[in-house]
Design a protein around this motif. Structure first.
Motif, short mmCIF file in Angstrom:
data_model
loop_
_atom_site.label_atom_id
_atom_site.label_comp_id
_atom_site.label_asym_id
_atom_site.label_seq_id
_atom_site.Cartn_x
_atom_site.Cartn_y
_atom_site.Cartn_z
N GLY A 219 -2.15 -2.98 0.11
CA GLY A 219 -1.25 -4.12 0.07
C GLY A 219 -1.68 -5.16 -0.94
O GLY A 219 -0.85 -5.73 -1.67
N LYS A 220 -2.98 -5.40 -1.01
CA LYS A 220 -3.49 -6.37 -1.99
C LYS A 220 -3.23 -5.90 -3.41
O LYS A 220 -2.87 -6.69 -4.28
N LEU B 84 4.18 -1.08 -0.68
CA LEU B 84 3.75 -2.25 0.08
C LEU B 84 4.32 -2.20 1.49
O LEU B 84 3.61 -2.45 2.47
N GLN B 85 5.59 -1.84 1.62
CA GLN B 85 6.21 -1.75 2.93
C GLN B 85 5.62 -0.62 3.76
O GLN B 85 5.46 -0.74 4.97
N GLY C 12 1.07 -1.34 3.19
CA GLY C 12 0.47 -2.61 2.78
C GLY C 12 -0.12 -3.44 3.90
O GLY C 12 -0.84 -4.40 3.64
N CYS D 152 -0.78 -3.86 -4.34
CA CYS D 152 0.67 -3.99 -4.55
C CYS D 152 1.04 -5.44 -4.87
O CYS D 152 1.81 -5.70 -5.80
N GLU D 153 0.49 -6.36 -4.10
CA GLU D 153 0.79 -7.78 -4.33
C GLU D 153 0.32 -8.23 -5.70
O GLU D 153 1.02 -9.00 -6.38
N THR E 179 -3.13 -7.71 5.55
CA THR E 179 -2.95 -6.99 4.30
C THR E 179 -4.09 -5.99 4.11
O THR E 179 -5.25 -6.34 4.22
#
Length: 64
Positions: free
Chosen positions: A53-54, A38-39, A42, A56-57, A49
């Motif tokens: 990223g989505k 994500l870092q 992401g 990962c979230e 995002t």
């Protein structure tokens, strides 16, 4: 807990786990790997995002 897309994404991070019998250590390893991804990927240059990223979230949300 995780859907097929999430499992495939987690496996693409190099984690080969038995998703039918996840241990507490497995969950910590998933959280660490997904948070790192994500870092790294992401967010785009405008801090919006990305699709990564989505994903990962969505995985991190499952761990809460």
């Amino acid at each position: 807990m995780f859907n097929e897309k999430q499992i495939n994404f987690i496996q693409s991070l190099g984690l080969k786990l038995d998703f039918d019998n996840l241990t507490d250590d497995d969950l910590v390893n998933i959280e660490d790997a997904v948070a790192d991804k994500l870092q790294q990927a992401g967010f785009d240059a405008a801090y919006d995002t990305t699709s990564i990223g989505k994903m990962c979230e969505s995985i991190l949300d499952e761990l809460v």
